[in-house]
Write a protein that holds these residues in place. Structure first.
Motif, PDB file in Angstrom:
ATOM      1  N   MET A  69       0.703  -1.239  -0.108  1.00 33.17           N
ATOM      2  CA  MET A  69       0.030   0.120   0.039  1.00 33.17           C
ATOM      3  C   MET A  69       0.839   1.089  -0.111  1.00 33.17           C
ATOM      4  O   MET A  69       1.900   1.092   0.341  1.00 33.17           O
ATOM      5  CB  MET A  69      -0.930  -0.175   1.266  1.00 33.17           C
ATOM      6  CG  MET A  69      -0.539   0.721   2.518  1.00 33.17           C
ATOM      7  SD  MET A  69      -1.543   0.811   3.722  1.00 33.17           S
ATOM      8  CE  MET A  69      -2.753  -0.621   3.803  1.00 33.17           C
ATOM      9  N   LYS A  70       0.538   2.211  -0.370  1.00 38.19           N
ATOM     10  CA  LYS A  70       1.113   3.643  -0.578  1.00 38.19           C
ATOM     11  C   LYS A  70       0.389   4.516   0.468  1.00 38.19           C
ATOM     12  O   LYS A  70      -0.838   4.673   0.483  1.00 38.19           O
ATOM     13  CB  LYS A  70       1.278   4.152  -1.884  1.00 38.19           C
ATOM     14  CG  LYS A  70       1.759   3.227  -2.800  1.00 38.19           C
ATOM     15  CD  LYS A  70       2.225   3.886  -4.112  1.00 38.19           C
ATOM     16  CE  LYS A  70       2.695   2.824  -5.174  1.00 38.19           C
ATOM     17  NZ  LYS A  70       3.988   3.074  -5.176  1.00 38.19           N
ATOM     18  N   PHE A  71       1.162   5.315   1.203  1.00 38.58           N
ATOM     19  CA  PHE A  71       0.776   6.333   1.884  1.00 38.58           C
ATOM     20  C   PHE A  71       1.508   7.712   1.518  1.00 38.58           C
ATOM     21  O   PHE A  71       2.520   7.764   1.545  1.00 38.58           O
ATOM     22  CB  PHE A  71       1.250   6.045   3.403  1.00 38.58           C
ATOM     23  CG  PHE A  71       0.763   7.004   4.598  1.00 38.58           C
ATOM     24  CD1 PHE A  71      -0.691   6.966   4.964  1.00 38.58           C
ATOM     25  CD2 PHE A  71       1.383   8.016   4.906  1.00 38.58           C
ATOM     26  CE1 PHE A  71      -0.869   8.026   5.820  1.00 38.58           C
ATOM     27  CE2 PHE A  71       1.249   9.068   5.837  1.00 38.58           C
ATOM     28  CZ  PHE A  71      -0.285   8.914   6.121  1.00 38.58           C
ATOM     29  N   LEU A  75       1.510   6.479  11.729  1.00 37.68           N
ATOM     30  CA  LEU A  75       1.401   5.674  10.228  1.00 37.68           C
ATOM     31  C   LEU A  75       0.683   4.487  10.488  1.00 37.68           C
ATOM     32  O   LEU A  75      -0.130   4.082   9.653  1.00 37.68           O
ATOM     33  CB  LEU A  75       2.972   5.755   9.879  1.00 37.68           C
ATOM     34  CG  LEU A  75       2.950   5.013   8.553  1.00 37.68           C
ATOM     35  CD1 LEU A  75       2.411   5.804   7.167  1.00 37.68           C
ATOM     36  CD2 LEU A  75       4.205   4.394   8.099  1.00 37.68           C
ATOM     37  N   CYS A  94      -2.866   3.643   8.508  1.00 39.80           N
ATOM     38  CA  CYS A  94      -3.040   2.600   7.596  1.00 39.80           C
ATOM     39  C   CYS A  94      -4.000   1.430   7.908  1.00 39.80           C
ATOM     40  O   CYS A  94      -3.918   0.254   7.454  1.00 39.80           O
ATOM     41  CB  CYS A  94      -1.508   2.396   7.324  1.00 39.80           C
ATOM     42  SG  CYS A  94      -0.579   3.454   6.114  1.00 39.80           S
ATOM     43  N   ASP A  95      -4.393   1.608   9.227  1.00 42.25           N
ATOM     44  CA  ASP A  95      -5.345   0.612   9.821  1.00 42.25           C
ATOM     45  C   ASP A  95      -4.472  -0.716  10.261  1.00 42.25           C
ATOM     46  O   ASP A  95      -5.189  -1.769  10.108  1.00 42.25           O
ATOM     47  CB  ASP A  95      -6.438   0.472   9.090  1.00 42.25           C
ATOM     48  CG  ASP A  95      -7.485   1.271   8.860  1.00 42.25           C
ATOM     49  OD1 ASP A  95      -7.686   2.235   9.695  1.00 42.25           O
ATOM     50  OD2 ASP A  95      -8.148   1.647   7.855  1.00 42.25           O
ATOM     51  N   ILE A 106       3.869  -0.862   3.459  1.00 44.05           N
ATOM     52  CA  ILE A 106       3.585   0.478   3.444  1.00 44.05           C
ATOM     53  C   ILE A 106       4.755   1.256   2.589  1.00 44.05           C
ATOM     54  O   ILE A 106       5.987   1.487   3.364  1.00 44.05           O
ATOM     55  CB  ILE A 106       3.083   1.150   4.806  1.00 44.05           C
ATOM     56  CG1 ILE A 106       2.027   0.248   5.361  1.00 44.05           C
ATOM     57  CG2 ILE A 106       2.671   2.609   4.589  1.00 44.05           C
ATOM     58  CD1 ILE A 106       1.974   0.510   6.879  1.00 44.05           C
TER      59      ILE A 106
END
Length: 67
Positions: free
Chosen positions: A1-3, A15, A19-20, A64
């Motif tokens: 995933m990207k943040f 963070l 991102c859960d 991430i």
């Protein structure tokens, strides 16, 4: 995933919550003590560690990429 960062950096605990990976800020300390978290391939357990664009965090099978 990207943040995508909106500031210069984000704390590791923030963070993980954003991102859960954890559901609350209170869970972060327990999570970091019991689950290996890697920052750019090195183990990291400080929830206040600053994460910058270009860093990669891996935790609980989630990767991430911070932009």
């Amino acid at each position: 995933m990207k943040f995508k960062l909106t500031n210069d950096y984000i704390a590791l605990g923030q963070l993980l919550k954003a991102c859960d990976v954890v559901s609350s800020g209170g869970e972060v300390k327990y999570f970091l003590a019991n689950c290996p978290v890697f920052l750019n391939g090195e183990k990291e357990d400080r929830r206040g560690k600053k994460i910058y664009a270009g860093d990669v965090v891996e935790a609980d099978g989630i990767r991430i990429e911070v932009e």
